[in-house]
Design a protein around this motif. Structure first.
Motif, PDB file in Angstrom:
ATOM      1  N   LEU A 113      -2.863  -7.457  -8.722  1.00 52.33           N
ATOM      2  CA  LEU A 113      -3.998  -6.328  -8.449  1.00 52.33           C
ATOM      3  C   LEU A 113      -5.487  -7.265  -8.302  1.00 52.33           C
ATOM      4  CD1 LEU A 113      -4.174  -3.357  -8.162  1.00 52.33           C
ATOM      5  CD2 LEU A 113      -4.878  -3.112 -10.822  1.00 52.33           C
ATOM      6  N   ASN A 114      -5.771  -7.900  -9.368  1.00 49.06           N
ATOM      7  CA  ASN A 114      -6.971  -8.608  -9.147  1.00 49.06           C
ATOM      8  C   ASN A 114      -7.374  -9.322  -8.071  1.00 49.06           C
ATOM      9  OD1 ASN A 114      -7.828  -7.288 -11.813  1.00 49.06           O
ATOM     10  ND2 ASN A 114      -7.086  -9.033 -13.151  1.00 49.06           N
ATOM     11  N   ILE A 172       6.742  -5.384  -3.720  1.00 45.59           N
ATOM     12  CA  ILE A 172       6.506  -4.398  -4.823  1.00 45.59           C
ATOM     13  C   ILE A 172       7.742  -3.648  -4.997  1.00 45.59           C
ATOM     14  CG2 ILE A 172       4.096  -4.752  -4.822  1.00 45.59           C
ATOM     15  CD1 ILE A 172       4.024  -1.816  -3.165  1.00 45.59           C
ATOM     16  N   LYS A 173       8.922  -3.997  -4.479  1.00 43.85           N
ATOM     17  CA  LYS A 173      10.050  -2.891  -4.418  1.00 43.85           C
ATOM     18  C   LYS A 173      10.358  -2.656  -5.978  1.00 43.85           C
ATOM     19  CE  LYS A 173      11.591  -3.513   0.317  1.00 43.85           C
ATOM     20  NZ  LYS A 173      12.734  -4.012   1.143  1.00 43.85           N
ATOM     21  N   GLU A 174      10.758  -3.880  -6.545  1.00 42.82           N
ATOM     22  CA  GLU A 174      11.451  -3.835  -7.975  1.00 42.82           C
ATOM     23  C   GLU A 174      10.399  -4.359  -8.836  1.00 42.82           C
ATOM     24  OE1 GLU A 174      15.432  -5.164  -7.755  1.00 42.82           O
ATOM     25  OE2 GLU A 174      15.865  -3.681  -6.482  1.00 42.82           O
ATOM     26  N   ALA A 183      -6.242   0.720  -4.374  1.00 42.32           N
ATOM     27  CA  ALA A 183      -5.978   1.831  -4.947  1.00 42.32           C
ATOM     28  C   ALA A 183      -4.570   2.359  -4.886  1.00 42.32           C
ATOM     29  CB  ALA A 183      -6.733   3.057  -4.112  1.00 42.32           C
ATOM     30  N   LYS A 184      -3.725   1.962  -3.604  1.00 42.40           N
ATOM     31  CA  LYS A 184      -2.350   2.386  -3.694  1.00 42.40           C
ATOM     32  C   LYS A 184      -1.531   1.793  -4.649  1.00 42.40           C
ATOM     33  CE  LYS A 184       1.503   2.461  -0.247  1.00 42.40           C
ATOM     34  NZ  LYS A 184       1.955   2.091   0.738  1.00 42.40           N
ATOM     35  N   GLU A 189       0.144  -3.618   5.292  1.00 39.09           N
ATOM     36  CA  GLU A 189      -0.681  -2.720   4.897  1.00 39.09           C
ATOM     37  C   GLU A 189      -2.199  -3.468   4.458  1.00 39.09           C
ATOM     38  OE1 GLU A 189       0.210   0.364   2.425  1.00 39.09           O
ATOM     39  OE2 GLU A 189       2.331   0.870   3.695  1.00 39.09           O
ATOM     40  N   ILE A 190      -1.842  -4.428   3.473  1.00 41.50           N
ATOM     41  CA  ILE A 190      -2.920  -5.252   2.973  1.00 41.50           C
ATOM     42  C   ILE A 190      -3.541  -5.960   4.025  1.00 41.50           C
ATOM     43  CG2 ILE A 190      -3.575  -7.302   1.489  1.00 41.50           C
ATOM     44  CD1 ILE A 190      -1.436  -6.436  -0.311  1.00 41.50           C
TER      45      ILE A 190
END
Length: 301
Positions: A188-189, A136-138, A201-202, A7-8
């Protein structure tokens, strides 16, 4: 399988195009190599993601003057659809790279990447498109897997820290090494710096949901622990009162202690606050009087 990593890459494939040479350099560092073909040097970049292939092809077209040769490629281990291998004439591709101070060198990080966070972000975009992944699962985990010299990895780690204030580490595994970071704020940054706006955003929304769930879990654990503590305290108070009642009778207690003991027996589930309010006693005073009752019970045991 449309993973968050993919997705990224999809978001990056459609992002704004600034200084494409730096982005291309990142792609080359990630999965590029120089080979000999028909007595000339050729740059070969393998791309397992269709989104990465589209993006690298588009950026190369902005400054490469010859025909771009693309061969289909599919990694059966990664269920990401068809990718491809791009072949470029090394002599021709190097000319526009040299204009901005870049060379196809995996031993030294160019100085231009160390001084400008925007330029470094473009390099990271190309790097992520070819060899980056995120989980990003856990927990939160972002990594780059590629082949370069040990000093090159050390320079990237130093640039992350000096330029962005982000702490990264790397582990050498055979010819390749893994550069990674685990701080969710740093991840995130970095995604934002690369220009993947939809993914930022997600991920931000996911982090907020997990924070809320964590707060709720901590609150429930606190309530549960507090309830257990209150229950254990109440049981001890009742046992102490029962011992006094059986041994010498509650009538033997001073009026203030007898009043408290009788109320506790009639209201076994009441908290200290409830008892204090009902008997018009301050909570610390009530606590001390229960301690006196407990000492009397201990002396009778």
């Amino acid at each position: 399988m449309n993973t968050f990593s993919e997705e990224i890459k999809m978001s990056l494939a459609n992002s704004e195009m600034l200084f494409p040479q730096y982005e291309f350099y990142g792609a080359f560092i990630g999965r590029g190599e120089t080979i000999k073909s028909e007595n000339k040097e050729v740059v070969k970049i393998k791309l397992t993601s269709i989104n990465s292939l589209k993006r690298v092809y588009r950026i190369v077209k902005t400054f490469y003057t010859q025909e771009i040769i693309v061969e289909p490629y599919k990694d059966k281990r990664l269920n990401l659809g068809n990718g491809g291998i791009i072949f470029l004439n090394k002599e021709i591709i190097e000319k526009p790279l040299k204009i901005v101070g870049l060379s196809l060198n995996k031993n030294k990080l160019p100085a231009s990447l160390k001084n400008d966070p925007v330029i470094f972000g473009l390099f990271l975009k190309g790097l992520f498109l070819t060899c980056g992944s995120i989980s990003i699962k856990e927990a939160y985990h972002l990594e780059f897997n590629f082949e370069a010299s040990n000093s090159f990895f050390q320079e990237i780690v130093k640039t992350f820290n000096n330029l962005l204030g982000i702490k990264t580490r790397f582990i050498v595994r055979g010819k390749k090494a893994k550069l990674y970071l685990k701080s969710r704020e740093d991840i995130l940054n970095m995604i934002e710096l690369m220009g993947a706006k939809e993914s930022v955003a997600k991920l931000s929304q996911l982090m907020e949901i997990r924070n809320l769930r964590g707060d709720i879990t901590r609150t429930l654990n606190f309530i549960s622990a507090n309830s257990t503590k209150i229950a254990e305290s109440s049981l001890k108070q009742i046992r102490d009162i029962q011992i006094i009642k059986e041994k010498i009778g509650l009538e033997s207690l001073p009026y203030d202690l007898k009043r408290i003991a009788l109320y506790r027996l009639e209201n076994q589930e009441a908290s200290l606050s409830t008892i204090a309010e009902a008997l018009n006693i301050k909570k610390p005073t009530l606590y001390n009087k229960f301690k006196k009752i407990s000492k009397i019970a201990e002396s009778l045991s």
